[in-house]
Design a protein around this motif. Sequence first.
Motif, mmCIF file in Angstrom:
data_model
loop_
_atom_site.group_PDB
_atom_site.id
_atom_site.type_symbol
_atom_site.label_atom_id
_atom_site.label_comp_id
_atom_site.label_asym_id
_atom_site.label_seq_id
_atom_site.Cartn_x
_atom_site.Cartn_y
_atom_site.Cartn_z
ATOM 1 N N CYS A 1 -41.639 -43.900 24.506
ATOM 2 C CA CYS A 1 -42.236 -44.569 24.558
ATOM 3 C C CYS A 1 -42.780 -45.976 23.815
ATOM 4 O O CYS A 1 -43.789 -44.884 22.858
ATOM 5 C CB CYS A 1 -43.302 -44.992 25.928
ATOM 6 S SG CYS A 1 -44.609 -46.448 26.323
ATOM 7 N N MET B 1 -45.581 -47.729 23.761
ATOM 8 C CA MET B 1 -46.541 -47.956 23.751
ATOM 9 C C MET B 1 -47.298 -47.311 22.982
ATOM 10 O O MET B 1 -48.311 -46.960 22.273
ATOM 11 C CB MET B 1 -46.949 -48.100 25.155
ATOM 12 C CG MET B 1 -46.500 -49.072 25.579
ATOM 13 S SD MET B 1 -47.414 -51.229 25.541
ATOM 14 C CE MET B 1 -48.540 -51.314 26.017
ATOM 15 N N CYS B 2 -46.999 -45.896 23.970
ATOM 16 C CA CYS B 2 -47.948 -44.625 23.547
ATOM 17 C C CYS B 2 -47.318 -43.040 23.189
ATOM 18 O O CYS B 2 -48.054 -42.448 22.483
ATOM 19 C CB CYS B 2 -48.746 -43.884 25.245
ATOM 20 S SG CYS B 2 -47.423 -43.358 26.225
ATOM 21 N N CYS C 1 -41.796 -44.807 31.742
ATOM 22 C CA CYS C 1 -43.333 -44.236 31.315
ATOM 23 C C CYS C 1 -44.456 -44.811 32.199
ATOM 24 O O CYS C 1 -44.647 -45.800 32.248
ATOM 25 C CB CYS C 1 -44.296 -44.178 30.339
ATOM 26 S SG CYS C 1 -45.443 -44.016 29.692
ATOM 27 N N CYS D 1 -47.397 -46.094 31.279
ATOM 28 C CA CYS D 1 -47.669 -47.491 29.775
ATOM 29 C C CYS D 1 -47.084 -48.499 31.160
ATOM 30 O O CYS D 1 -46.963 -50.160 31.002
ATOM 31 C CB CYS D 1 -47.101 -47.622 29.369
ATOM 32 S SG CYS D 1 -48.086 -46.878 28.233
ATOM 33 N N THR E 1 -43.713 -48.703 31.314
ATOM 34 C CA THR E 1 -42.757 -49.326 30.455
ATOM 35 C C THR E 1 -41.030 -48.842 30.888
ATOM 36 O O THR E 1 -41.202 -47.414 31.563
ATOM 37 C CB THR E 1 -42.660 -48.934 29.104
ATOM 38 O OG1 THR E 1 -43.075 -47.894 28.251
ATOM 39 C CG2 THR E 1 -44.041 -50.003 28.424
#
Length: 431
Positions: free
Chosen positions: A358, A360-361, A376, A379, A381
Amino acid sequence: MSLIDNFYIGIDDTDSTRGMCTTYIGAVLLERLSRYSTVLEARLVRLNPNIEYKTRGNASICIELVPHSTSDIGRIKAAVLDAVREYSVFKDRKTNPGVVFFSGRVPDDFRAFYNRTMHEVIEINDAEKVLKKHHAEFHKFKNGRGIIGALAAIGNGFGDHTYEIIAYREKEMWGKKRLVEKDSVFEMDRRTFPFTFNNVDGDKILITPNSPCPVLFGIRGENPDILNDAYSMIETGENVKATVIYRTNQCTDAHLEKVRKIADIRPYSSVILKGSVSGGPIIIPGGHVIFELTDGEDHIACAAFEPTGDFRWVVNKLVEGDVVTVYGGVKADVRTINLEKIDVVKLKRLVGEKNPLCEMCGRRMESAGRNQKFRCRRCKTYKTKKIKVDIKRDIEERMYQVPPGAMRHLSKPLVRDGRYLFPVPRFSLGS
Ligand SMILES: [Zn+2]
Protein backbone atom coordinates in the motif's frame (compact mmCIF):
# COMPACT_ATOMS: atom_id res chain seq x y z
CA MET A 1 79.70 -33.99 -3.35
CA SER A 2 79.03 -37.66 -3.52
CA LEU A 3 80.52 -39.50 -6.48
CA ILE A 4 77.75 -42.05 -6.28
CA ASP A 5 74.51 -41.33 -8.12
CA ASN A 6 71.26 -41.04 -6.24
CA PHE A 7 69.45 -44.34 -6.31
CA TYR A 8 65.68 -44.66 -6.68
CA ILE A 9 63.48 -47.56 -5.62
CA GLY A 10 59.87 -47.68 -6.83
CA ILE A 11 57.42 -50.24 -5.41
CA ASP A 12 53.73 -50.74 -6.07
CA ASP A 13 50.82 -53.13 -5.77
CA THR A 14 52.01 -55.33 -2.93
CA ASP A 15 48.91 -54.97 -0.75
CA SER A 16 45.39 -56.29 -0.76
CA THR A 17 42.06 -55.05 0.53
CA ARG A 18 42.33 -57.68 3.26
CA GLY A 19 45.68 -56.63 4.62
CA MET A 20 49.15 -55.19 4.26
CA CYS A 21 50.09 -51.85 2.85
CA THR A 22 52.86 -50.95 0.42
CA THR A 23 53.93 -48.14 2.77
CA TYR A 24 54.72 -50.78 5.40
CA ILE A 25 57.29 -52.35 3.10
CA GLY A 26 58.70 -48.83 2.88
CA ALA A 27 58.99 -48.69 6.66
CA VAL A 28 60.71 -52.08 6.79
CA LEU A 29 63.11 -51.03 4.04
CA LEU A 30 64.02 -47.68 5.56
CA GLU A 31 65.31 -49.60 8.54
CA ARG A 32 67.08 -52.33 6.58
CA LEU A 33 68.62 -50.00 3.99
CA SER A 34 70.16 -47.64 6.53
CA ARG A 35 73.06 -50.09 6.78
CA TYR A 36 73.97 -49.57 3.12
CA SER A 37 72.86 -46.05 2.34
CA THR A 38 71.78 -42.58 3.38
CA VAL A 39 68.07 -42.23 2.75
CA LEU A 40 67.17 -38.82 1.30
CA GLU A 41 63.44 -39.17 1.06
CA ALA A 42 60.49 -41.55 1.10
CA ARG A 43 57.54 -40.68 -1.11
CA LEU A 44 53.97 -41.95 -1.05
CA VAL A 45 52.40 -41.43 -4.45
CA ARG A 46 48.70 -41.79 -5.15
CA LEU A 47 47.69 -42.69 -8.69
CA ASN A 48 44.54 -42.21 -10.76
CA PRO A 49 41.64 -42.78 -8.35
CA ASN A 50 39.12 -43.63 -11.11
CA ILE A 51 40.74 -46.85 -12.29
CA GLU A 52 38.64 -49.83 -11.35
CA TYR A 53 41.18 -52.63 -11.04
CA LYS A 54 42.31 -51.38 -7.66
CA THR A 55 39.88 -51.26 -4.80
CA ARG A 56 42.04 -49.46 -2.30
CA GLY A 57 43.99 -46.23 -2.34
CA ASN A 58 46.17 -46.78 -5.40
CA ALA A 59 49.30 -45.94 -3.42
CA SER A 60 52.84 -46.58 -4.54
CA ILE A 61 56.12 -45.60 -2.91
CA CYS A 62 59.53 -44.32 -3.92
CA ILE A 63 62.64 -44.30 -1.76
CA GLU A 64 65.48 -42.02 -2.83
CA LEU A 65 68.85 -42.74 -1.30
CA VAL A 66 72.61 -42.50 -1.75
CA PRO A 67 74.37 -45.88 -1.41
CA HIS A 68 77.41 -45.82 0.88
CA SER A 69 79.44 -47.39 -1.92
CA THR A 70 78.80 -48.81 -5.40
CA SER A 71 79.25 -52.28 -3.98
CA ASP A 72 76.23 -51.65 -1.71
CA ILE A 73 73.87 -51.28 -4.67
CA GLY A 74 73.59 -55.05 -5.07
CA ARG A 75 72.80 -55.43 -1.35
CA ILE A 76 70.17 -52.71 -1.57
CA LYS A 77 68.43 -54.39 -4.51
CA ALA A 78 68.49 -57.76 -2.77
CA ALA A 79 67.01 -56.26 0.41
CA VAL A 80 64.18 -54.63 -1.57
CA LEU A 81 63.27 -57.78 -3.48
CA ASP A 82 63.43 -59.85 -0.29
CA ALA A 83 61.05 -57.46 1.48
CA VAL A 84 58.62 -57.48 -1.44
CA ARG A 85 58.65 -61.29 -1.48
CA GLU A 86 58.24 -61.40 2.29
CA TYR A 87 55.36 -58.95 2.65
CA SER A 88 53.34 -58.95 -0.58
CA VAL A 89 49.89 -60.54 -0.52
CA PHE A 90 50.55 -62.86 -3.48
CA LYS A 91 47.43 -64.94 -2.96
CA ASP A 92 45.17 -61.97 -3.79
CA ARG A 93 44.35 -62.15 -7.50
CA LYS A 94 44.47 -58.35 -7.76
CA THR A 95 47.89 -58.05 -6.15
CA ASN A 96 50.60 -57.88 -8.83
CA PRO A 97 53.74 -56.33 -7.36
CA GLY A 98 56.28 -54.39 -9.36
CA VAL A 99 59.68 -52.98 -8.43
CA VAL A 100 61.82 -50.47 -10.34
CA PHE A 101 65.44 -49.49 -9.66
CA PHE A 102 67.04 -46.44 -11.18
CA SER A 103 70.39 -44.68 -10.74
CA GLY A 104 71.13 -41.10 -11.68
CA ARG A 105 69.09 -38.14 -12.81
CA VAL A 106 65.38 -38.96 -13.21
CA PRO A 107 64.57 -38.69 -16.96
CA ASP A 108 61.85 -36.33 -18.20
CA ASP A 109 60.11 -39.40 -19.64
CA PHE A 110 59.56 -40.63 -16.07
CA ARG A 111 58.04 -37.28 -15.12
CA ALA A 112 55.76 -37.43 -18.14
CA PHE A 113 54.81 -41.00 -17.31
CA TYR A 114 53.80 -39.98 -13.79
CA ASN A 115 51.57 -37.27 -15.24
CA ARG A 116 49.94 -39.77 -17.59
CA THR A 117 49.18 -42.18 -14.75
CA MET A 118 47.21 -39.44 -13.00
CA HIS A 119 44.80 -38.95 -15.88
CA GLU A 120 44.80 -41.98 -18.16
CA VAL A 121 44.57 -45.73 -18.24
CA ILE A 122 48.09 -47.10 -18.59
CA GLU A 123 49.05 -50.59 -19.70
CA ILE A 124 51.95 -52.61 -18.29
CA ASN A 125 53.52 -52.39 -21.74
CA ASP A 126 53.56 -48.58 -21.63
CA ALA A 127 55.66 -48.73 -18.46
CA GLU A 128 58.00 -51.36 -19.91
CA LYS A 129 58.68 -49.23 -22.99
CA VAL A 130 59.77 -46.25 -20.88
CA LEU A 131 61.83 -48.46 -18.55
CA LYS A 132 63.63 -50.22 -21.38
CA LYS A 133 64.36 -46.96 -23.20
CA HIS A 134 66.21 -45.70 -20.12
CA HIS A 135 67.79 -49.04 -19.19
CA ALA A 136 66.02 -49.11 -15.84
CA GLU A 137 65.99 -52.40 -13.95
CA PHE A 138 62.51 -53.68 -13.14
CA HIS A 139 61.00 -56.76 -11.55
CA LYS A 140 57.51 -58.05 -12.19
CA PHE A 141 55.75 -60.39 -9.79
CA LYS A 142 52.75 -62.28 -11.19
CA ASN A 143 51.47 -60.06 -14.04
CA GLY A 144 53.66 -57.25 -12.74
CA ARG A 145 51.12 -54.46 -13.06
CA GLY A 146 52.86 -52.80 -10.12
CA ILE A 147 55.69 -51.56 -12.35
CA ILE A 148 53.27 -48.86 -13.55
CA GLY A 149 52.96 -47.34 -10.09
CA ALA A 150 56.59 -48.09 -9.26
CA LEU A 151 57.77 -46.09 -12.27
CA ALA A 152 55.24 -43.32 -11.63
CA ALA A 153 56.42 -43.01 -8.03
CA ILE A 154 59.99 -42.39 -9.22
CA GLY A 155 58.70 -39.93 -11.84
CA ASN A 156 56.76 -37.91 -9.28
CA GLY A 157 58.65 -35.21 -7.49
CA PHE A 158 57.68 -31.82 -8.80
CA GLY A 159 54.89 -29.45 -7.88
CA ASP A 160 52.69 -29.13 -4.86
CA HIS A 161 53.07 -31.72 -2.12
CA THR A 162 52.12 -32.49 1.46
CA TYR A 163 53.46 -34.94 4.03
CA GLU A 164 52.00 -37.84 5.97
CA ILE A 165 53.41 -39.37 9.12
CA ILE A 166 52.37 -43.01 9.40
CA ALA A 167 52.62 -44.97 12.64
CA TYR A 168 52.80 -48.77 12.32
CA ARG A 169 51.60 -51.44 14.75
CA GLU A 170 53.34 -54.40 16.26
CA LYS A 171 52.63 -57.48 14.18
CA GLU A 172 50.58 -59.22 16.88
CA MET A 173 48.12 -56.27 16.77
CA TRP A 174 47.41 -56.47 13.02
CA GLY A 175 43.70 -57.00 12.44
CA LYS A 176 42.77 -56.10 16.02
CA LYS A 177 40.90 -53.00 17.17
CA ARG A 178 43.13 -49.93 17.03
CA LEU A 179 43.83 -48.44 20.44
CA VAL A 180 44.00 -44.73 19.68
CA GLU A 181 42.62 -42.21 22.21
CA LYS A 182 39.89 -40.36 20.37
CA ASP A 183 40.11 -37.26 22.57
CA SER A 184 43.81 -36.86 21.87
CA VAL A 185 43.07 -36.81 18.14
CA PHE A 186 40.54 -33.98 18.55
CA GLU A 187 43.01 -32.09 20.74
CA MET A 188 45.78 -32.59 18.19
CA ASP A 189 43.46 -31.34 15.45
CA ARG A 190 42.50 -28.28 17.48
CA ARG A 191 46.14 -27.42 18.06
CA THR A 192 47.62 -28.13 14.63
CA PHE A 193 44.87 -27.40 12.08
CA PRO A 194 45.17 -25.99 9.40
CA PHE A 195 48.78 -27.16 9.12
CA THR A 196 47.45 -30.68 9.53
CA PHE A 197 44.14 -31.55 7.93
CA ASN A 198 41.47 -34.23 7.46
CA ASN A 199 42.06 -35.55 10.99
CA VAL A 200 38.42 -35.57 11.98
CA ASP A 201 34.96 -35.26 10.45
CA GLY A 202 32.23 -34.25 12.86
CA ASP A 203 32.62 -36.59 15.82
CA LYS A 204 34.54 -39.22 13.83
CA ILE A 205 38.30 -39.53 13.71
CA LEU A 206 39.77 -40.14 10.27
CA ILE A 207 43.43 -40.83 11.04
CA THR A 208 42.91 -44.56 11.65
CA PRO A 209 42.23 -46.76 8.60
CA ASN A 210 39.43 -49.33 8.45
CA SER A 211 41.34 -52.17 6.82
CA PRO A 212 43.24 -54.82 8.82
CA CYS A 213 46.60 -53.41 7.63
CA PRO A 214 49.73 -52.66 9.72
CA VAL A 215 48.93 -48.92 9.89
CA LEU A 216 47.91 -47.66 13.33
CA PHE A 217 47.23 -44.12 12.13
CA GLY A 218 48.39 -41.49 9.65
CA ILE A 219 48.38 -37.71 10.01
CA ARG A 220 48.53 -35.43 6.98
CA GLY A 221 50.05 -31.98 7.00
CA GLU A 222 52.12 -29.26 5.37
CA ASN A 223 55.58 -30.16 6.67
CA PRO A 224 57.48 -32.77 8.70
CA ASP A 225 57.87 -30.51 11.76
CA ILE A 226 54.16 -30.04 12.30
CA LEU A 227 53.66 -33.79 11.82
CA ASN A 228 56.22 -34.66 14.46
CA ASP A 229 54.47 -32.29 16.85
CA ALA A 230 51.05 -33.67 15.95
CA TYR A 231 52.29 -37.24 16.34
CA SER A 232 53.56 -36.52 19.86
CA MET A 233 50.06 -35.41 20.88
CA ILE A 234 48.38 -38.73 20.01
CA GLU A 235 47.85 -41.09 22.91
CA THR A 236 47.69 -44.78 22.10
CA GLY A 237 46.96 -47.89 24.13
CA GLU A 238 49.41 -49.94 22.09
CA ASN A 239 53.05 -49.75 21.09
CA VAL A 240 54.09 -48.00 17.88
CA LYS A 241 56.61 -50.19 16.09
CA ALA A 242 57.89 -47.56 13.66
CA THR A 243 56.97 -44.23 12.10
CA VAL A 244 57.73 -42.92 8.64
CA ILE A 245 57.20 -39.44 7.23
CA TYR A 246 56.35 -39.66 3.56
CA ARG A 247 56.35 -36.77 1.13
CA THR A 248 53.21 -37.23 -0.92
CA ASN A 249 50.98 -35.92 -3.68
CA GLN A 250 47.97 -36.43 -1.42
CA CYS A 251 45.74 -33.38 -0.83
CA THR A 252 47.11 -31.52 -3.87
CA ASP A 253 44.48 -31.99 -6.62
CA ALA A 254 47.24 -33.54 -8.77
CA HIS A 255 44.63 -35.75 -10.41
CA LEU A 256 42.54 -32.88 -11.77
CA GLU A 257 42.97 -31.39 -15.23
CA LYS A 258 41.19 -28.38 -16.67
CA VAL A 259 39.05 -29.06 -19.71
CA ARG A 260 37.19 -26.48 -21.78
CA LYS A 261 34.52 -28.75 -23.17
CA ILE A 262 32.64 -31.89 -22.18
CA ALA A 263 33.83 -33.48 -25.44
CA ASP A 264 37.43 -33.13 -24.21
CA ILE A 265 36.89 -35.29 -21.08
CA ARG A 266 38.91 -38.50 -21.31
CA PRO A 267 37.75 -41.84 -19.84
CA TYR A 268 38.90 -42.32 -16.23
CA SER A 269 40.17 -38.75 -15.93
CA SER A 270 39.38 -36.16 -13.27
CA VAL A 271 38.45 -32.73 -14.52
CA ILE A 272 37.77 -29.10 -13.72
CA LEU A 273 34.98 -27.94 -16.00
CA LYS A 274 32.93 -24.74 -16.14
CA GLY A 275 29.35 -24.81 -17.37
CA SER A 276 25.80 -24.00 -16.47
CA VAL A 277 23.14 -26.09 -14.83
CA SER A 278 20.75 -27.32 -17.52
CA GLY A 279 18.58 -29.73 -15.59
CA GLY A 280 17.71 -30.92 -12.09
CA PRO A 281 18.93 -31.27 -9.46
CA ILE A 282 17.02 -34.42 -8.61
CA ILE A 283 17.38 -36.83 -5.71
CA ILE A 284 17.57 -40.43 -6.87
CA PRO A 285 17.08 -43.64 -4.87
CA GLY A 286 20.00 -44.16 -2.51
CA GLY A 287 20.00 -40.46 -1.64
CA HIS A 288 22.29 -39.31 -4.46
CA VAL A 289 21.79 -35.82 -5.89
CA ILE A 290 22.27 -35.40 -9.64
CA PHE A 291 22.09 -32.40 -11.94
CA GLU A 292 22.84 -31.88 -15.59
CA LEU A 293 25.58 -29.51 -16.72
CA THR A 294 26.03 -28.02 -20.18
CA ASP A 295 28.99 -26.31 -21.84
CA GLY A 296 26.68 -24.91 -24.52
CA GLU A 297 27.18 -27.90 -26.79
CA ASP A 298 26.96 -31.12 -24.79
CA HIS A 299 25.45 -32.22 -21.51
CA ILE A 300 26.86 -34.33 -18.70
CA ALA A 301 25.49 -35.55 -15.37
CA CYS A 302 27.13 -34.34 -12.18
CA ALA A 303 26.57 -36.39 -9.04
CA ALA A 304 26.94 -35.79 -5.33
CA PHE A 305 26.74 -39.32 -4.00
CA GLU A 306 25.20 -40.31 -0.68
CA PRO A 307 28.50 -40.59 1.27
CA THR A 308 29.17 -36.90 0.58
CA GLY A 309 26.58 -36.07 3.26
CA ASP A 310 25.52 -32.43 3.53
CA PHE A 311 27.44 -31.53 0.38
CA ARG A 312 24.46 -33.04 -1.45
CA TRP A 313 22.07 -30.50 0.02
CA VAL A 314 24.24 -27.65 -1.24
CA VAL A 315 24.21 -29.16 -4.71
CA ASN A 316 20.47 -29.69 -4.44
CA LYS A 317 19.96 -25.91 -4.12
CA LEU A 318 21.28 -25.19 -7.59
CA VAL A 319 18.77 -24.19 -10.27
CA GLU A 320 18.81 -24.21 -14.04
CA GLY A 321 20.96 -21.34 -15.29
CA ASP A 322 23.41 -21.25 -12.39
CA VAL A 323 27.02 -21.06 -13.59
CA VAL A 324 29.35 -23.47 -11.79
CA THR A 325 32.80 -25.00 -12.09
CA VAL A 326 32.73 -28.68 -11.19
CA TYR A 327 35.67 -30.76 -9.93
CA GLY A 328 35.52 -34.53 -10.14
CA GLY A 329 36.30 -37.81 -11.84
CA VAL A 330 34.65 -39.91 -14.52
CA LYS A 331 34.62 -43.62 -15.28
CA ALA A 332 35.08 -45.36 -18.64
CA ASP A 333 31.73 -44.20 -20.04
CA VAL A 334 32.35 -40.46 -19.31
CA ARG A 335 28.67 -40.05 -18.46
CA THR A 336 28.80 -38.78 -14.88
CA ILE A 337 31.18 -36.49 -13.03
CA ASN A 338 31.57 -37.68 -9.45
CA LEU A 339 31.75 -34.33 -7.65
CA GLU A 340 34.60 -33.59 -5.25
CA LYS A 341 34.18 -29.82 -5.19
CA ILE A 342 31.95 -27.26 -6.81
CA ASP A 343 32.63 -23.57 -7.32
CA VAL A 344 29.37 -21.65 -7.53
CA VAL A 345 30.45 -18.92 -9.95
CA LYS A 346 27.20 -17.07 -10.68
CA LEU A 347 23.81 -17.73 -9.18
CA LYS A 348 20.84 -17.12 -11.39
CA ARG A 349 18.56 -14.33 -10.19
CA LEU A 350 15.28 -15.93 -9.21
CA VAL A 351 12.23 -13.72 -9.32
CA GLY A 352 8.90 -14.40 -7.67
CA GLU A 353 5.64 -12.48 -7.29
CA LYS A 354 4.03 -11.01 -4.23
CA ASN A 355 1.00 -8.86 -3.48
CA PRO A 356 1.84 -5.14 -3.84
CA LEU A 357 2.41 -2.77 -0.93
CA CYS A 358 0.00 0.00 0.00
CA GLU A 359 1.42 3.40 -0.99
CA MET A 360 -0.23 5.14 1.97
CA CYS A 361 0.74 2.89 4.89
CA GLY A 362 3.31 0.53 3.39
CA ARG A 363 1.52 -2.66 4.41
CA ARG A 364 1.19 -5.70 2.16
CA MET A 365 -2.18 -5.48 0.39
CA GLU A 366 -4.68 -8.29 0.53
CA SER A 367 -6.39 -9.98 -2.35
CA ALA A 368 -9.78 -8.52 -3.08
CA GLY A 369 -12.57 -9.07 -5.56
CA ARG A 370 -12.13 -9.89 -9.18
CA ASN A 371 -12.11 -6.32 -10.49
CA GLN A 372 -9.84 -4.70 -7.97
CA LYS A 373 -7.34 -7.47 -7.32
CA PHE A 374 -5.57 -6.06 -4.26
CA ARG A 375 -6.61 -3.57 -1.63
CA CYS A 376 -5.59 -2.02 1.64
CA ARG A 377 -8.55 -2.33 3.92
CA ARG A 378 -7.36 0.56 6.12
CA CYS A 379 -6.53 3.15 3.50
CA LYS A 380 -9.07 1.97 0.92
CA THR A 381 -6.40 1.95 -1.79
CA TYR A 382 -6.42 -0.49 -4.69
CA LYS A 383 -3.91 -2.04 -7.08
CA THR A 384 -4.27 -4.54 -9.88
CA LYS A 385 -0.83 -6.09 -10.35
CA LYS A 386 1.41 -8.29 -8.29
CA ILE A 387 4.98 -7.06 -7.87
CA LYS A 388 8.17 -8.90 -8.72
CA VAL A 389 10.59 -9.68 -5.91
CA ASP A 390 13.96 -11.42 -5.74
CA ILE A 391 13.81 -14.85 -4.18
CA LYS A 392 16.63 -15.31 -1.71
CA ARG A 393 19.00 -18.12 -2.78
CA ASP A 394 20.05 -20.29 0.11
CA ILE A 395 23.49 -20.91 -1.40
CA GLU A 396 26.49 -18.62 -1.89
CA GLU A 397 28.78 -17.83 -4.78
CA ARG A 398 31.81 -19.68 -3.44
CA MET A 399 33.60 -23.01 -3.41
CA TYR A 400 32.03 -26.01 -1.68
CA GLN A 401 33.74 -29.34 -0.99
CA VAL A 402 32.69 -32.79 0.19
CA PRO A 403 33.34 -33.42 3.92
CA PRO A 404 36.77 -34.81 4.95
CA GLY A 405 35.39 -38.32 5.47
CA ALA A 406 34.28 -38.48 1.83
CA MET A 407 37.35 -36.77 0.38
CA ARG A 408 39.65 -38.61 -1.99
CA HIS A 409 43.30 -38.99 -1.03
CA LEU A 410 44.33 -36.65 -3.83
CA SER A 411 41.70 -33.96 -3.24
CA LYS A 412 43.09 -30.71 -1.94
CA PRO A 413 41.23 -29.54 1.16
CA LEU A 414 39.94 -25.98 0.67
CA VAL A 415 41.85 -24.88 3.75
CA ARG A 416 45.09 -25.52 1.86
CA ASP A 417 44.16 -22.87 -0.69
CA GLY A 418 44.43 -20.30 2.06
CA ARG A 419 47.69 -21.58 3.43
CA TYR A 420 49.78 -18.80 1.94
CA LEU A 421 47.70 -16.29 3.87
CA PHE A 422 49.37 -17.59 6.99
CA PRO A 423 52.98 -16.92 7.91
CA VAL A 424 55.41 -19.78 7.34
CA PRO A 425 53.87 -22.70 9.23
CA ARG A 426 55.23 -22.61 12.75
CA PHE A 427 54.09 -24.38 15.80
CA SER A 428 55.13 -24.44 19.39
CA LEU A 429 54.25 -26.99 22.01
CA GLY A 430 54.85 -24.48 24.80
CA SER A 431 52.32 -22.74 27.06
ZN1 LIG B 1 -2.76 1.31 3.49
